[in-house]
Enzyme design. Structure first.
Site, PDB file in Angstrom:
ATOM      1  N   ARG A  34       0.833  -1.202   0.000  1.00 55.08           N
ATOM      2  CA  ARG A  34       0.000   0.000   0.000  1.00 55.08           C
ATOM      3  C   ARG A  34       0.872   1.258   0.000  1.00 55.08           C
ATOM      4  NH1 ARG A  34       0.459  -1.226   5.306  1.00 55.08           N
ATOM      5  NH2 ARG A  34       0.249   0.416   6.874  1.00 55.08           N
ATOM      6  N   CYS A  55      26.341  15.360  27.826  1.00 59.89           N
ATOM      7  CA  CYS A  55      25.648  14.102  28.096  1.00 59.89           C
ATOM      8  C   CYS A  55      25.590  13.832  29.598  1.00 59.89           C
ATOM      9  CB  CYS A  55      26.370  12.953  27.388  1.00 59.89           C
ATOM     10  SG  CYS A  55      25.749  11.345  27.898  1.00 59.89           S
ATOM     11  N   CYS A  58      27.764  10.499  30.484  1.00 56.08           N
ATOM     12  CA  CYS A  58      29.218  10.382  30.299  1.00 56.08           C
ATOM     13  C   CYS A  58      29.938  10.540  31.647  1.00 56.08           C
ATOM     14  CB  CYS A  58      29.713  11.437  29.310  1.00 56.08           C
ATOM     15  SG  CYS A  58      29.562  10.948  27.578  1.00 56.08           S
ATOM     16  N   HIS A 117      30.538   7.287  24.831  1.00 58.90           N
ATOM     17  CA  HIS A 117      29.292   7.892  24.363  1.00 58.90           C
ATOM     18  C   HIS A 117      28.884   7.372  22.978  1.00 58.90           C
ATOM     19  CE1 HIS A 117      26.265  11.111  24.341  1.00 58.90           C
ATOM     20  NE2 HIS A 117      26.560  11.275  23.080  1.00 58.90           N
ATOM     21  N   ASN A 155      15.692   1.136  25.853  1.00 66.46           N
ATOM     22  CA  ASN A 155      15.080   1.833  24.724  1.00 66.46           C
ATOM     23  C   ASN A 155      16.226   2.393  23.909  1.00 66.46           C
ATOM     24  OD1 ASN A 155      12.444   1.538  25.793  1.00 66.46           O
ATOM     25  ND2 ASN A 155      12.767   3.329  27.088  1.00 66.46           N
ATOM     26  N   GLY A 161      11.928   6.463  21.970  1.00 67.03           N
ATOM     27  CA  GLY A 161      11.831   7.308  23.156  1.00 67.03           C
ATOM     28  C   GLY A 161      13.095   7.393  23.984  1.00 67.03           C
ATOM     29  N   SER A 163      16.279   8.906  25.465  1.00 63.43           N
ATOM     30  CA  SER A 163      16.509  10.328  25.661  1.00 63.43           C
ATOM     31  C   SER A 163      17.932  10.705  25.305  1.00 63.43           C
ATOM     32  CB  SER A 163      16.221  10.683  27.117  1.00 63.43           C
ATOM     33  OG  SER A 163      17.026   9.885  27.978  1.00 63.43           O
ATOM     34  N   HIS A 166      23.873   7.800  24.360  1.00 67.14           N
ATOM     35  CA  HIS A 166      24.866   7.109  25.191  1.00 67.14           C
ATOM     36  C   HIS A 166      24.321   5.715  25.544  1.00 67.14           C
ATOM     37  CE1 HIS A 166      28.359   7.534  28.040  1.00 67.14           C
ATOM     38  NE2 HIS A 166      27.836   6.368  28.368  1.00 67.14           N
ATOM     39  N   HIS A 168      22.845   2.886  27.167  1.00 65.05           N
ATOM     40  CA  HIS A 168      22.305   2.711  28.513  1.00 65.05           C
ATOM     41  C   HIS A 168      20.966   1.989  28.473  1.00 65.05           C
ATOM     42  CE1 HIS A 168      19.930   6.117  27.119  1.00 65.05           C
ATOM     43  NE2 HIS A 168      19.078   5.885  28.101  1.00 65.05           N
ATOM     44  N   GLN A 170      17.666   0.534  31.464  1.00 65.50           N
ATOM     45  CA  GLN A 170      17.033   0.842  32.741  1.00 65.50           C
ATOM     46  C   GLN A 170      16.616  -0.460  33.414  1.00 65.50           C
ATOM     47  OE1 GLN A 170      14.180   4.042  33.031  1.00 65.50           O
ATOM     48  NE2 GLN A 170      14.418   4.556  30.872  1.00 65.50           N
ATOM     49  N   HIS A 297      13.887 -15.252  28.951  1.00 59.25           N
ATOM     50  CA  HIS A 297      13.981 -14.903  27.529  1.00 59.25           C
ATOM     51  C   HIS A 297      14.035 -13.394  27.382  1.00 59.25           C
ATOM     52  CE1 HIS A 297       9.716 -14.965  28.643  1.00 59.25           C
ATOM     53  NE2 HIS A 297       9.549 -14.008  27.760  1.00 59.25           N
ATOM     54  N   HIS A 299      12.895 -10.193  24.806  1.00 60.92           N
ATOM     55  CA  HIS A 299      12.095  -9.741  23.664  1.00 60.92           C
ATOM     56  C   HIS A 299      12.797  -8.553  23.029  1.00 60.92           C
ATOM     57  CE1 HIS A 299       8.351 -11.937  24.653  1.00 60.92           C
ATOM     58  NE2 HIS A 299       8.620 -11.671  25.919  1.00 60.92           N
ATOM     59  N   LYS A 311       6.150   1.098  12.076  1.00 66.51           N
ATOM     60  CA  LYS A 311       4.859   0.467  12.339  1.00 66.51           C
ATOM     61  C   LYS A 311       4.236   1.182  13.536  1.00 66.51           C
ATOM     62  CE  LYS A 311       1.726  -2.727  13.134  1.00 66.51           C
ATOM     63  NZ  LYS A 311       0.551  -2.733  12.251  1.00 66.51           N
ATOM     64  N   TYR A 316      -6.824  -0.421  14.763  1.00 66.88           N
ATOM     65  CA  TYR A 316      -7.259  -1.800  14.988  1.00 66.88           C
ATOM     66  C   TYR A 316      -6.471  -2.441  16.132  1.00 66.88           C
ATOM     67  CZ  TYR A 316      -9.061  -6.403  13.883  1.00 66.88           C
ATOM     68  OH  TYR A 316      -9.693  -7.610  13.955  1.00 66.88           O
ATOM     69  N   GLU A 317      -5.159  -2.136  16.164  1.00 65.69           N
ATOM     70  CA  GLU A 317      -4.295  -2.722  17.199  1.00 65.69           C
ATOM     71  C   GLU A 317      -4.741  -2.293  18.595  1.00 65.69           C
ATOM     72  OE1 GLU A 317      -3.194  -1.331  14.428  1.00 65.69           O
ATOM     73  OE2 GLU A 317      -1.540  -2.492  13.588  1.00 65.69           O
ATOM     74  N   GLN A 323      -1.787  -6.327  14.642  1.00 64.44           N
ATOM     75  CA  GLN A 323      -1.867  -6.721  13.238  1.00 64.44           C
ATOM     76  C   GLN A 323      -0.501  -6.484  12.622  1.00 64.44           C
ATOM     77  OE1 GLN A 323      -1.702  -4.339  10.561  1.00 64.44           O
ATOM     78  NE2 GLN A 323      -2.058  -5.841   8.944  1.00 64.44           N
TER      79      GLN A 323
HETATM   80  P1  H2U Z   1      15.740   6.575  28.483  1.00 64.43           P
HETATM   81  O1  H2U Z   1      16.755   7.089  27.513  1.00 64.43           O
HETATM   82  O2  H2U Z   1      15.319   5.153  28.186  1.00 64.43           O
HETATM   83  O3  H2U Z   1      14.610   7.530  28.658  1.00 64.43           O
HETATM   84  O4  H2U Z   1      16.484   6.486  29.924  1.00 64.43           O
HETATM   85  C1  H2U Z   1      17.118   7.568  30.507  1.00 64.43           C
HETATM   86  C2  H2U Z   1      16.620   7.764  31.920  1.00 64.43           C
HETATM   87  O5  H2U Z   1      17.550   8.627  32.578  1.00 64.43           O
HETATM   88  C3  H2U Z   1      15.266   8.449  32.019  1.00 64.43           C
HETATM   89  O6  H2U Z   1      14.348   7.561  32.613  1.00 64.43           O
HETATM   90  C4  H2U Z   1      16.866   9.404  33.527  1.00 64.43           C
HETATM   91  C5  H2U Z   1      15.512   9.681  32.900  1.00 64.43           C
HETATM   92  O7  H2U Z   1      14.537   9.776  33.909  1.00 64.43           O
HETATM   93  N1  H2U Z   1      17.682  10.593  33.823  1.00 64.43           N
HETATM   94  C6  H2U Z   1      18.281  10.710  35.063  1.00 64.43           C
HETATM   95  O8  H2U Z   1      18.055   9.869  35.927  1.00 64.43           O
HETATM   96  N2  H2U Z   1      19.112  11.784  35.312  1.00 64.43           N
HETATM   97  C7  H2U Z   1      19.389  12.762  34.413  1.00 64.43           C
HETATM   98  O9  H2U Z   1      20.176  13.655  34.700  1.00 64.43           O
HETATM   99  C8  H2U Z   1      18.689  12.790  33.112  1.00 64.43           C
HETATM  100  C9  H2U Z   1      17.868  11.572  32.763  1.00 64.43           C
HETATM  101 ZN    ZN Z   2      27.550  10.149  26.916  1.00 69.18          ZN
END
Ligand code: H2U
Ligand code: ZN
Length: 351
Positions: A34, A55, A58, A117, A155, A161, A163, A166, A168, A170, A297, A299, A311, A316-317, A323
């Protein structure tokens, strides 16, 4: 039904069952042609510096709460400065007809995979990625002493998402077992009680060497699951019974570092860009006792369908069920080829 007819029918709209969470999804292989005039994903920036003064991850830099990171040389862990779960949340209990709420106690950690970094797991050697495995294991074991559910995840990429580029991840740990964990727990328990074997070990055996396997060795299998919802979703399963990350032995940790870097290099090679994804480990709840039915496991949920098209889990999802367009088998073919093209060339014998 015979195999040939099934293969033909699977190129037409059909539903597939996800035994891990006892759910169904819709597969519509014809839809990939499509036209797409929607959102185009921007290419992520390449060529990052090894150290970035702005950063917050860092070494030696100052975080949002004013704390200074140590000059760490391998991995580094700190409590999330904007934690979604806290160990000291006050007691709450509302049970008023349809209105229910309860307190949730927990802890959120940010885990840095490397002081560099510019790296990502995909760009690390297996030796560089190996400490990440120990980090996941050690932090899981420590949090598991205090909380039932320990969710390790990463992530990667703006599209998912993250942020900050670097490298990392969670870890969020809490008293309650969230719904995904609860569903997997129930399905695995039911299967074990009926068959006497862990669901995911039977699944790994059935997929081994088949059309959805994308990578593997004696310890691990990487597969695009038959019931994958995201275009290039994969599942990484140890081939022997293991309930939690800290239960992995040294050899399994070494091979995991190999498999992780291989799989993620393959993802990056798929569209020649740093592939965005959310990944995470599902391990048995830490509420004491053996759980022989639980198989550890990981994912991997990458959102991209094409280099610039993602995607969306929308209409629908959101309202009916997930889907997908491209079949799990087609996705596995392409991912397998990408992994092959990205793996370091086999050494040419010198004589
Ligand atoms: P994400 O990139 O997956 O969002 O993870 C970064 C996390 O780092 C995010 O949950 C935290 C944010 O809350 N953070 C700190 O703890 N201290 C900071 O100075 C900036 C971001
Ligand atoms: Zn960094």
């Amino acid at each position: 039904m015979n195999r040939r007819a099934a293969a033909r029918a699977m190129l037409q709209p059909h539903r597939r069952y996800n035994p891990l969470v006892d759910d169904w999804l819709l597969v519509s292989p014809e839809r990939t042609s499509r036209p797409w005039l929607g959102r185009q994903e921007a290419a992520p920036p390449e060529d990052l510096p090894t150290y970035e003064p702005y950063c917050y991850l860092c070494p030696g830099n100052v975080r949002a709460n004013g704390e200074t990171n140590p000059m760490y040389e391998s991995t580094f862990v700190f409590t999330n400065d904007f934690a979604a779960l806290r160990p000291d949340s006050p007691h709450l209990s509302i049970d008023n007809g349809l209105l229910r709420a309860e307190s949730e106690r927990g802890e959120c950690l940010v885990i840095c995979f490397s002081p560099r970094h510019d790296l990502s797991i995909a760009r690390m050697s297996a030796a560089q990625a190996r400490p990440v495995v120990d980090l996941w294991a050690d932090q899981s074991a420590a949090l598991g002493e205090r909380f039932r559910w320990v969710q390790v995840f990463e992530n990667r990429g703006v599209a998912m998402g993250a942020s900050n580029p670097h490298p990392h991840g969670q870890i969020w740990a809490g008293d309650a077992v969230p719904r995904e964990g609860e569903k997997e727990d129930a399905s695995q328990k039911r299967y074990y009680e009926a068959n006497g074997r862990p669901l995911l070990l039977d699944y790994a055996a059935q997929e081994s060497g088949g059309p959805r396997e994308v990578d593997g060795d004696d310890d691990w299998l990487a597969v695009v699951p038959f019931w994958a919802a995201w275009p290039f979703e994969t599942l990484l399963i140890p081939r022997r019974p293991v309930a939690r990350v800290p239960d992995l032995d040294q050899a399994q940790r070494d091979s995991l570092a190999e498999r992780l870097t291989t799989l993620l290099r393959g993802y990056d090679a798929l569209f020649s860009l740093p592939f965005p994804y959310s990944m995470g480990w599902h391990q048995a709840p830490f509420d004491g006792g053996d759980k022989p039915y639980w198989q550890l496991h990981a994912h991997f949920y990458p959102p991209l369908l094409q280099a610039t098209v993602r995607k969306f889990m929308v209409g629908y999802e959101l309202l009916s069920e997930p889907q997908r367009d491209v079949t799990a088998e087609d996705a596995a073919d392409r991912l397998r080829a990408a992994i092959r093209s990205a793996s370091p060339k086999a050494a040419v014998p010198s004589d």
